[in-house]
Design an enzyme around this catalytic site. Structure first.
Site, PDB file in Angstrom:
ATOM      1  N   ASP A 277     -48.784 -26.088  51.887  1.00 57.81           N
ATOM      2  CA  ASP A 277     -48.843 -25.017  52.891  1.00 57.81           C
ATOM      3  C   ASP A 277     -48.487 -25.629  54.241  1.00 57.81           C
ATOM      4  O   ASP A 277     -48.593 -26.855  54.431  1.00 57.81           O
ATOM      5  CB  ASP A 277     -50.241 -24.379  52.929  1.00 57.81           C
ATOM      6  CG  ASP A 277     -50.230 -22.979  53.563  1.00 57.81           C
ATOM      7  OD1 ASP A 277     -49.257 -22.643  54.276  1.00 57.81           O
ATOM      8  OD2 ASP A 277     -51.189 -22.230  53.349  1.00 57.81           O
ATOM      9  N   TYR A 442     -50.829 -19.762  56.260  1.00 65.92           N
ATOM     10  CA  TYR A 442     -51.106 -18.901  55.092  1.00 65.92           C
ATOM     11  C   TYR A 442     -49.862 -18.765  54.204  1.00 65.92           C
ATOM     12  O   TYR A 442     -49.527 -17.669  53.767  1.00 65.92           O
ATOM     13  CB  TYR A 442     -51.594 -17.500  55.527  1.00 65.92           C
ATOM     14  CG  TYR A 442     -52.506 -17.464  56.732  1.00 65.92           C
ATOM     15  CD1 TYR A 442     -53.690 -18.199  56.765  1.00 65.92           C
ATOM     16  CD2 TYR A 442     -52.210 -16.667  57.840  1.00 65.92           C
ATOM     17  CE1 TYR A 442     -54.542 -18.144  57.863  1.00 65.92           C
ATOM     18  CE2 TYR A 442     -53.056 -16.610  58.940  1.00 65.92           C
ATOM     19  CZ  TYR A 442     -54.211 -17.349  58.952  1.00 65.92           C
ATOM     20  OH  TYR A 442     -55.045 -17.283  60.042  1.00 65.92           O
ATOM     21  N   HIS A 443     -49.206 -19.903  53.925  1.00 68.30           N
ATOM     22  CA  HIS A 443     -47.967 -19.905  53.151  1.00 68.30           C
ATOM     23  C   HIS A 443     -48.048 -20.794  51.904  1.00 68.30           C
ATOM     24  O   HIS A 443     -47.161 -21.621  51.689  1.00 68.30           O
ATOM     25  CB  HIS A 443     -46.813 -20.424  54.018  1.00 68.30           C
ATOM     26  CG  HIS A 443     -46.465 -19.573  55.197  1.00 68.30           C
ATOM     27  ND1 HIS A 443     -45.596 -19.984  56.187  1.00 68.30           N
ATOM     28  CD2 HIS A 443     -46.846 -18.315  55.543  1.00 68.30           C
ATOM     29  CE1 HIS A 443     -45.471 -19.025  57.092  1.00 68.30           C
ATOM     30  NE2 HIS A 443     -46.226 -18.013  56.743  1.00 68.30           N
ATOM     31  N   PRO A 444     -49.067 -20.663  51.055  1.00 68.70           N
ATOM     32  CA  PRO A 444     -49.117 -21.575  49.908  1.00 68.70           C
ATOM     33  C   PRO A 444     -47.950 -21.356  48.942  1.00 68.70           C
ATOM     34  O   PRO A 444     -47.567 -20.214  48.693  1.00 68.70           O
ATOM     35  CB  PRO A 444     -50.452 -21.226  49.230  1.00 68.70           C
ATOM     36  CG  PRO A 444     -50.737 -19.825  49.645  1.00 68.70           C
ATOM     37  CD  PRO A 444     -50.167 -19.690  51.036  1.00 68.70           C
TER      38      PRO A 444
END
Ligand SMILES: Cc1cc2nc3c(=O)[nH]c(=O)nc-3n(C[C@H](O)[C@H](O)[C@H](O)COP(=O)(O)OP(=O)(O)OC[C@H]3O[C@@H](n4cnc5c(N)ncnc54)[C@H](O)[C@@H]3O)c2cc1C
Length: 519
Positions: A277, A442-444
């Site tokens: 992330d 918030y970019h897994p």
């Protein structure tokens, strides 16, 4: 789209109605002979906070959020990091910041053969043209324009349109909105298909288990019952949900599963590994004037939104971004400075106490790699998420460089004329401040990586009739924001599943070639 019987066999059962799942539901049900089931764990998407662009942080920790958090982070003094994930029709696209920045062509370099930029570019065109959800922002804040001007004036970043081929630079972001309101993947793709008789959509239906006959998936167990799968099971439960479901169903590292008393259906060591992330440290600036979104909740703004679809509530908060290289010789930017015309405190959960702006300093290509594992055999238990943030010192170097560049921008007019004071990190030691405050964007991605967990057709290795189509298959982080890239992936997946040739322009030329001919 309401509950219907799920006791007959489906050609496709899709788990998760997020960015990817909604596209698949639309594309796969386009053939009326095909029976498609879409199972979504969350409730329906009825909420004004989903519609109002600026209200996204009000969805945090609500019934529309899985509300995960990481295990204590070793390099951050044991701090846990909040991991919001959308839980409704539209998935995370129903709670995200709506920034449309698809990344850079070099993002596809680590992808396996057949997934190069030339192949994928037409899917970005298709997404932008078909989904009608990519728009210019209605009312960018005056401070946002000042940020772009100061980035240019300081020499840190020239103006950019933030499109893949010209990403480096600073610009105002396009947004996933329609007429001033959020446009989710469900709005763009699911709602146009809702009257099809061959599409069944169940909400409040969390999939808890996958049933196998040998290595073939033949059904799923969910909180409302059971569904038989005659054709394919497609996991689109996201970078947290999909690996969690596979592990709980016995597909993953056999020794690790055995510790929880789970017998492996298939020993697949890479499930849940390679979790990545974007780390982000948010600088805060107090500012003079009355422009910031400190005033966004005044009744006049709501009236403006309702009557004119304009004003501060149409803001996606992350209104602009600058993409830079931390050092010479890099093939593409590795720093993003994300601009928000408001003091964004405590992940937006605390109201701002005065006028100001925030700048998220983002490391776009972190070297720290984490993992997702089971806490227990109960699929209803949340998984253990370890981002391993800043365990590689180079990520810290990139963030520190970003802080220095942002200070140069803020010291240049017109932004410098409204800055009253740097509130954070201000006089603090920058390295300690980053460790104490870093979060993610918030970019897994990466937990069912292409080439490792799934093959180049997105089929889970060693199983029959199971694909994964969502952010989890992306092998490494994009230099941008994931909704567009995941949507491109889902459009290509739909072609692969239905056996259509790769997208190209109407005259047969890949659209990327047409664009470069025009340039
Ligand atoms: C707060 C926030 C801000 C963001 N900002 C941006 C931005 O500005 N721009 C951008 O491009 N990206 C942004 N992102 C990221 C982007 O929205 C996501 O990466 C993307 O939506 C993920 O798509 P997906 O299809 O992989 O998963 P999701 O959209 O998360 O969909 C997964 C779906 O599966 C469902 N599900 C999970 N498990 C199960 C189960 N067991 N059974 C049934 N259903 C299940 C979930 O409820 C969810 O609906 C943001 C994300 C967040 C959370």
């Amino acid at each position: 789209m309401d509950s219907r019987s799920t006791d007959s066999r489906y050609d496709y059962a899709i788990v998760g109605a997020g960015s990817a799942g909604c596209i698949l539901a639309n594309k796969l049900s386009a053939d009326p002979r095909t029976r498609v089931l879409l199972l979504e764990a969350g409730p329906r998407d009825r909420s004004k906070e989903i519609r109002i662009p600026a209200a996204f942080s009000k969805l945090f920790k609500s019934k529309f959020d899985w509300d995960h958090e990481t295990v204590p982070q070793e390099a951050l003094g044991g701090r846990r990091i909040y991991v919001p994930r959308g839980k409704t029709l539209g998935g995370s696209s129903a709670m995200n910041a709506q920034m449309h920045i698809p990344g850079h062509p070099a993002d596809f370099d680590p992808w396996p053969e057949g997934w190069d930029w030339q192949t994928m570019r037409p899917y970005l065109d298709a997404f932008e043209e078909e989904s009608c959800s990519v728009a210019e922002p209605r009312d960018p804040n005056p401070m946002t324009r000042a940020f772009v001007e100061s980035a240019d004036g300081s020499g840190v970043a020239r103006p950019s349109d933030l499109r893949p081929e010209s990403l480096a630079g600073a610009g105002i972001t396009r947004v996933h909105q329609r007429k001033g309101l959020r446009c989710t993947a469900a709005d763009a793709w699911l709602k146009p298909a809702r009257d099809r008789d061959n599409l069944t959509v169940l909400t409040d239906a969390q999939v808890l288990g996958i049933e196998f006959e040998g290595k073939r998936a033949v059904g799923v167990r969910h909180t409302q019952g059971h569904a038989a799968v005659g054709g394919e099971l497609i996991l689109s439960a996201g970078a947290i949900g999909s690996p969690h479901l596979l592990l709980a169903a016995g597909v993953g590292p056999a020794a690790e599963l055995a510790e929880h008393g789970i017998e492996a259906v298939h020993d697949l060591p890479d499930v849940g590994r390679n979790l990545r992330d974007h780390p982000m440290a948010i600088m805060l600036w107090e500012a003079s004037g009355k422009d910031s979104m400190f005033a966004a909740e005044k009744p006049g703004q709501l009236v403006k939104l309702l009557l004119q679809r304009r004003g501060m509530l149409t803001s996606n908060v992350g209104e602009a971004a600058a993409f830079l290289r931390s050092r010479d010789g890099l093939p593409a930017p590795d720093i993003e400075l994300l601009f928000a015309p408001v003091l964004y405190l405590d992940e937006g959960l605390t109201k701002p106490d005065q006028h100001g702006f925030s700048t998220g300093v983002v490391c776009l290509r972190p070297r720290s790699v984490g993992s997702l594992t089971l806490r227990s055999a109960d699929p209803g238990d949340k998984p253990a998420i370890d981002y391993a943030l800043l365990t590689d010192a180079d990520d810290l170097r990139v963030l520190m460089e970003g802080v220095a560049r942002m200070r140069a921008i803020a010291a240049t007019p017109p932004l410098s004329e409204i800055v009253e004071r740097e509130r954070a990190p201000a006089g603090e030691d920058v390295e300690s401040w980053i460790r104490a405050n870093v979060q993610t964007v918030y970019h897994p991605v990466g937990t069912c990586s292409l080439g490792k967990v799934v093959d180049d057709q997105l089929r889970v290795r060693g199983l029959e009739g199971v694909r994964v189509v969502d952010g989890s298959v992306i092998p490494d982080l994009m230099r941008g924001h994931p909704h567009a890239q995941i949507s491109m992936l889902a459009l290509r997946a739909a072609d692969l599943i239905t056996g259509r040739p790769p997208a190209s322009s109407s005259d047969g030329t890949p659209r990327s070639a047409r664009l470069s001919q025009r340039a």
